[in-house]
Enzyme design. Sequence first.
Site, PDB file in Angstrom:
ATOM      1  N   HIS A  84       0.951  -1.300   0.093  1.00  0.00           N
ATOM      2  CA  HIS A  84       0.211  -0.177  -0.253  1.00  0.00           C
ATOM      3  C   HIS A  84       0.593   1.376  -0.126  1.00  0.00           C
ATOM      4  CE1 HIS A  84      -0.118  -0.083   4.405  1.00  0.00           C
ATOM      5  NE2 HIS A  84       0.493   1.244   4.329  1.00  0.00           N
ATOM      6  N   ASP A 219       1.651  -8.140   2.293  1.00  0.00           N
ATOM      7  CA  ASP A 219       1.006  -6.275   1.659  1.00  0.00           C
ATOM      8  C   ASP A 219       2.540  -6.104   1.906  1.00  0.00           C
ATOM      9  OD1 ASP A 219       0.854  -3.413   1.719  1.00  0.00           O
ATOM     10  OD2 ASP A 219      -0.268  -3.625   3.541  1.00  0.00           O
ATOM     11  N   SER A 648       3.704   2.271   8.660  1.00  0.00           N
ATOM     12  CA  SER A 648       3.267   1.146   7.396  1.00  0.00           C
ATOM     13  C   SER A 648       5.059   1.014   6.380  1.00  0.00           C
ATOM     14  CB  SER A 648       2.697   1.524   6.506  1.00  0.00           C
ATOM     15  OG  SER A 648       1.236   1.718   7.290  1.00  0.00           O
TER      16      SER A 648
END
Length: 713
Positions: A84, A219, A648
């Site tokens: 992402h 991810d 992240s």
Amino acid sequence: MIKRNILIASAFFSFSLGIAQQYGGMWIPTELNEKEMKDLGMKISAKDIFNTQKPSIKDAVVQFNGGCTAEIISPKGLLLTNHHCGYGQIQSHSTVQNDLLSNGFWAKNMSSELPNPGVTVDFIVDIKEVTPQILQGTENLQEPELSKKIAANIETYKKTQKIEDYQSISVKSMYYGNKFYAYVIETYKDVRLVGAPPQSIGKFGSDTDNWVWPRHTGDFSMFRIYADKNNKPAEYSKDNIPYVPKHYLPVSIKDKNENDFTFVFGFPGRTTEYLPAIAVEKIMTEIDPARIAVRDVALKTLDEKMRTDDATRIQYASKYASVANYWKKWIGEVEGLKKSNAVQKKKNYENSLAAKNPAIKTTIDQINKLYADQAPFALNNAYYSEVVRNAETLMLANIFSGFIASAEAGKLDEKGIASFKKRLASFYKDYNAELDAKVTAKLLALYANKTAPQFLPAGFAELKDENQNIINFEKLSKNSVITGRSNVNGASLSENIDKAFSNQENLIKSIKKDPVYELFMNMRNTYMKSADPQFTSLQTQIDALQKKYMAQQMETDKDRKFFPDANSTLRVTYGQVKGSSPRDAVTYDYQTHLAGVMEKYVPGDYEFDVPQKLIDLYNKKDYGIYKDKTGDVPVGFTATNHTTGGNSGSPALDAKGNLIGLNFDRQWEGTMSDINYDPRFSRNIMVDTKYILFIIDKFANSKWLIDEMKIVK
């Protein structure tokens, strides 16, 4: 009896704080809580994590494109971050004919890696506390003079420092302005896409599973840093060579066990752990619900179109994910604040501090009054900000208002105009005016219905009917220059920006008469007159008292070890691999596996489809060295690391500093950890390195990338 209950509650809060400090905290890497880390199982030293005299782990950790974190995992500058985080770059290389989002991308060699103009990575070279230099001469100053003096001191400090031409210095405030730290930064500008799984792996579970455990999302995406022949930062060039790092992370494929030590190293975005009770209460009961309501409307409208039109799905994929991310986070945050009894715990803590230091009661009383006075203005600010942010047409009008203001003030030169045109081109590339007309119409109806009359522009009461708004706003959009549906200077802004700008004076006149622009400016001017000055003035007073309250906490609570709130600077958080029991009779294991992916698999589904090759690998149990003691491939795991947005892509490391996972999310029940970390519920979610390597090797047939890495077995 009442006094006894307060004392018991205060004692409980102090105890829970002790637990939170054991696992929570976002520590400046030059000020690590090393003893506690070693007590929990760390085998390396603080100097191995951050050292300016020799290579250390910090030399393998970068801020990716100004937002996420990434880490170097090979001696050839191979970079790992979240899918992402690289989503925008994957999307930019995608077309309907060559859909890298759906199909994935794997370079076969370095020459086929894809450049990404504008993407950067930042290394932190050094960190120094510079509080005396920055606060010099500010002792008796109040705002706005205080901010001006601090800004001047920062500039003076920067000018006295000797750095390389390719380096920069950023000075950051900590503890609400009670301390300041200087960061020396090196920025690399040639970052190329190396590999990304299809979104059916990289985004598996999509919005349904976002912020949710158990999680089965691969991810991750891979990039590579390139440098000039001297290994220094350089603009993109075909002559650049792979960057040679001072340090890169060995990648572990050892099995994980509950209570294993782990730490996360990255750039957490923003937390507010030291707010008073009333601030938390306002967030929980007013501000977050307003934000959620606006994004509810925007997301549902976009989703209806994206599910039926592939071109729109690709065009809006990154934007939709961005909007949905914090929408769901805020929902979990509200529930978590309630479940953890955050407001009452804050009140109990305030009472315990005031018992030791009576001056704190005066500060809290003043803060409470200011928040109460600010409440109606803060609510309008939340609605207005979210509506303008999520109605792209209004956002576009806002952009043009800034352009016109600069042009009329004579502040736009040719370079500024070129930059603005480039920004517009990027905006229109992923803008569907017809779709957003519907989004904007619905959001205007929401704003008209939710906003107190004293904050509404004249005539806005007529916009409360959503269905009528859709009809009326579609007409406005069709006749609008800024939406690109009406021509100016013989061209559409969305199709030929240069021609539309050929007569700038005529363009500005046309925009000023644009019906969409007029509507927005009516809305903006009313907000700027009726809410923004009051909101801002009160916030300035709140910030000054928050700084005072922060200092009083640190002076009074001698038993608590404080860490500064996150502010996108490099931090270390640590904890243990651990499952959770977030609700009555619900217990989660710390690890998920490939079998769980297949349990969720729904053929052809938008969120839970998987590639046939992954199914074949699962059916054949062709796992190679990537299976764990269960015989299955581990996919994700949870731990008690205190993370937030910006973490992240952060590396999750084991006791010896080996990479064991890639941070990408938090458990929904603990998303309130930005405000109130609670060790009972707060869990970060990481994709397991075994799954990452399994996908690279077995699924993508890209063993050449594995061969670059140092694998710890």
